[in-house]
Structure formats: structure tokens, C-alpha cells
Scaffold this motif. Structure first.
Motif, PDB file in Angstrom:
ATOM      1  N   ARG A 214       0.859  -1.192   0.000  1.00 50.40           N
ATOM      2  CA  ARG A 214       0.000   0.000   0.000  1.00 50.40           C
ATOM      3  C   ARG A 214       0.892   1.237   0.000  1.00 50.40           C
ATOM      4  O   ARG A 214       1.768   1.376   0.852  1.00 50.40           O
ATOM      5  CB  ARG A 214      -0.877  -0.023   1.242  1.00 50.40           C
ATOM      6  CG  ARG A 214      -1.852   1.103   1.327  1.00 50.40           C
ATOM      7  CD  ARG A 214      -2.748   0.898   2.530  1.00 50.40           C
ATOM      8  NE  ARG A 214      -3.643   2.021   2.659  1.00 50.40           N
ATOM      9  CZ  ARG A 214      -4.103   2.466   3.807  1.00 50.40           C
ATOM     10  NH1 ARG A 214      -3.770   1.880   4.934  1.00 50.40           N
ATOM     11  NH2 ARG A 214      -4.906   3.491   3.838  1.00 50.40           N
TER      12      ARG A 214
ATOM     13  N   LYS B 229       0.687  13.890  -3.644  1.00 45.95           N
ATOM     14  CA  LYS B 229      -0.659  13.401  -3.982  1.00 45.95           C
ATOM     15  C   LYS B 229      -1.240  14.176  -5.162  1.00 45.95           C
ATOM     16  O   LYS B 229      -1.858  13.587  -6.056  1.00 45.95           O
ATOM     17  CB  LYS B 229      -1.580  13.527  -2.764  1.00 45.95           C
ATOM     18  CG  LYS B 229      -3.019  13.106  -3.038  1.00 45.95           C
ATOM     19  CD  LYS B 229      -3.851  13.130  -1.775  1.00 45.95           C
ATOM     20  CE  LYS B 229      -4.373  14.505  -1.519  1.00 45.95           C
ATOM     21  NZ  LYS B 229      -5.347  14.558  -0.411  1.00 45.95           N
TER      22      LYS B 229
ATOM     23  N   VAL C 237      -3.879  10.543  -6.843  1.00 43.24           N
ATOM     24  CA  VAL C 237      -4.614   9.709  -5.887  1.00 43.24           C
ATOM     25  C   VAL C 237      -3.940   9.809  -4.527  1.00 43.24           C
ATOM     26  O   VAL C 237      -2.748  10.095  -4.437  1.00 43.24           O
ATOM     27  CB  VAL C 237      -4.691   8.220  -6.317  1.00 43.24           C
ATOM     28  CG1 VAL C 237      -5.476   8.059  -7.613  1.00 43.24           C
ATOM     29  CG2 VAL C 237      -3.309   7.610  -6.446  1.00 43.24           C
TER      30      VAL C 237
ATOM     31  N   GLU D 258      -3.875   7.189  -2.368  1.00 45.79           N
ATOM     32  CA  GLU D 258      -3.249   5.897  -2.086  1.00 45.79           C
ATOM     33  C   GLU D 258      -3.534   4.928  -3.217  1.00 45.79           C
ATOM     34  O   GLU D 258      -4.465   5.112  -3.999  1.00 45.79           O
ATOM     35  CB  GLU D 258      -3.737   5.316  -0.769  1.00 45.79           C
ATOM     36  CG  GLU D 258      -5.210   4.941  -0.749  1.00 45.79           C
ATOM     37  CD  GLU D 258      -5.631   4.406   0.604  1.00 45.79           C
ATOM     38  OE1 GLU D 258      -5.828   3.180   0.712  1.00 45.79           O
ATOM     39  OE2 GLU D 258      -5.764   5.213   1.534  1.00 45.79           O
ATOM     40  N   GLU D 259      -2.674   3.921  -3.284  1.00 44.26           N
ATOM     41  CA  GLU D 259      -2.884   2.860  -4.262  1.00 44.26           C
ATOM     42  C   GLU D 259      -2.217   1.583  -3.778  1.00 44.26           C
ATOM     43  O   GLU D 259      -1.262   1.623  -3.006  1.00 44.26           O
ATOM     44  CB  GLU D 259      -2.366   3.256  -5.648  1.00 44.26           C
ATOM     45  CG  GLU D 259      -0.906   3.602  -5.736  1.00 44.26           C
ATOM     46  CD  GLU D 259      -0.496   4.079  -7.128  1.00 44.26           C
ATOM     47  OE1 GLU D 259      -1.168   3.780  -8.120  1.00 44.26           O
ATOM     48  OE2 GLU D 259       0.550   4.766  -7.210  1.00 44.26           O
ATOM     49  N   GLU D 260      -2.767   0.475  -4.216  1.00 42.59           N
ATOM     50  CA  GLU D 260      -2.169  -0.837  -3.976  1.00 42.59           C
ATOM     51  C   GLU D 260      -1.322  -1.157  -5.196  1.00 42.59           C
ATOM     52  O   GLU D 260      -1.799  -1.060  -6.327  1.00 42.59           O
ATOM     53  CB  GLU D 260      -3.252  -1.902  -3.800  1.00 42.59           C
ATOM     54  CG  GLU D 260      -4.081  -1.755  -2.545  1.00 42.59           C
ATOM     55  CD  GLU D 260      -3.328  -2.134  -1.273  1.00 42.59           C
ATOM     56  OE1 GLU D 260      -2.428  -3.004  -1.334  1.00 42.59           O
ATOM     57  OE2 GLU D 260      -3.639  -1.548  -0.226  1.00 42.59           O
ATOM     58  N   VAL D 261      -0.063  -1.521  -4.960  1.00 36.74           N
ATOM     59  CA  VAL D 261       0.840  -1.833  -6.067  1.00 36.74           C
ATOM     60  C   VAL D 261       1.532  -3.164  -5.801  1.00 36.74           C
ATOM     61  O   VAL D 261       1.639  -3.611  -4.663  1.00 36.74           O
ATOM     62  CB  VAL D 261       1.897  -0.725  -6.282  1.00 36.74           C
ATOM     63  CG1 VAL D 261       1.233   0.599  -6.646  1.00 36.74           C
ATOM     64  CG2 VAL D 261       2.797  -0.568  -5.080  1.00 36.74           C
TER      65      VAL D 261
ATOM     66  N   ARG E  48       5.422   4.822 -13.719  1.00 31.35           N
ATOM     67  CA  ARG E  48       4.018   4.394 -13.859  1.00 31.35           C
ATOM     68  C   ARG E  48       3.143   5.368 -14.631  1.00 31.35           C
ATOM     69  O   ARG E  48       2.178   4.954 -15.258  1.00 31.35           O
ATOM     70  CB  ARG E  48       3.406   4.139 -12.481  1.00 31.35           C
ATOM     71  CG  ARG E  48       3.947   2.866 -11.863  1.00 31.35           C
ATOM     72  CD  ARG E  48       3.396   2.588 -10.485  1.00 31.35           C
ATOM     73  NE  ARG E  48       1.965   2.660 -10.357  1.00 31.35           N
ATOM     74  CZ  ARG E  48       1.130   1.614 -10.427  1.00 31.35           C
ATOM     75  NH1 ARG E  48       1.604   0.417 -10.645  1.00 31.35           N
ATOM     76  NH2 ARG E  48      -0.161   1.783 -10.255  1.00 31.35           N
TER      77      ARG E  48
ATOM     78  N   HIS F 207       3.255  10.430 -11.727  1.00 31.78           N
ATOM     79  CA  HIS F 207       4.243   9.816 -10.838  1.00 31.78           C
ATOM     80  C   HIS F 207       5.630  10.377 -11.138  1.00 31.78           C
ATOM     81  O   HIS F 207       6.395  10.686 -10.226  1.00 31.78           O
ATOM     82  CB  HIS F 207       4.254   8.295 -11.005  1.00 31.78           C
ATOM     83  CG  HIS F 207       3.088   7.584 -10.418  1.00 31.78           C
ATOM     84  ND1 HIS F 207       1.891   7.453 -11.077  1.00 31.78           N
ATOM     85  CD2 HIS F 207       2.931   6.952  -9.234  1.00 31.78           C
ATOM     86  CE1 HIS F 207       1.051   6.764 -10.325  1.00 31.78           C
ATOM     87  NE2 HIS F 207       1.660   6.451  -9.198  1.00 31.78           N
TER      88      HIS F 207
END
Length: 83
Positions: free
Chosen positions: A2, A10, A15, A17-20, A39, A43
Motif C-alpha cells: 500500500r 498526492k 490519488v 493511495e494505491e495498492e501496487v 508508472r 508519478h
């Protein structure tokens, strides 16, 4: 893994947060930053000047050589000053 983004980091990424799931060769904060920067243009902009980024791994401040693994929470934010 996470990943959390704060303040202007941000705003660039777009975003909070993100799951990578980075590839296995990403083993530390610096490697994660390198991978994240590729990405998207947002980013890339967020991580363009790495001296202005601070990181925390599992809510503890971490330097570029701090290891990261699946299941960790990594936060990126600008330097913070107190007053």
C-alpha cells in the motif's frame, strides 16, 4: 503493498493511495521510487526531485536504502517542519 501520497506528491500522482505489486527487483525505498516514477507522467513529476521527498515504511521514517516488501505500507510526503 500500500502506497500513500500526501500534499503535493498526492496532487501530482492524482490519488491519495494505491495498492501496487512492484517486481521482485524492487527491494528498497529508492527502487520503489524508481519503479513508481515510471508508472505515469504524474508519478514522474511527483518523484522528479527525489531530494524533496520523504518516506515512511510502516509509519516509521525511512531512508532510500530501507527495505520494502509485499504487505508494507509506504508513505511519501514533502519535508515537514515544526514550529
Amino acid at each position: 503493498m500500500r502506497v500513500l501520497y500526501f500534499a503535493w506528491v498526492k496532487q501530482h500522482v492524482g490519488v491519495a493511495e494505491e495498492e501496487v505489486a512492484p517486481p521482485p527487483e524492487v527491494r528498497d525505498v529508492a527502487g520503489l521510487i524508481d519503479w513508481l516514477a515510471g508508472r505515469s507522467p504524474g508519478h514522474a513529476a511527483a518523484f522528479a526531485n527525489r531530494k524533496t521527498i520523504r518516506a515512511a515504511v510502516n509509519q516509521d521514517f525511512a531512508g532510500p536504502d530501507h527495505p520494502v516488501t509485499a504487505g508494507d505500507e509506504i508513505a511519501f510526503f514533502p519535508p515537514v517542519t515544526g514550529g
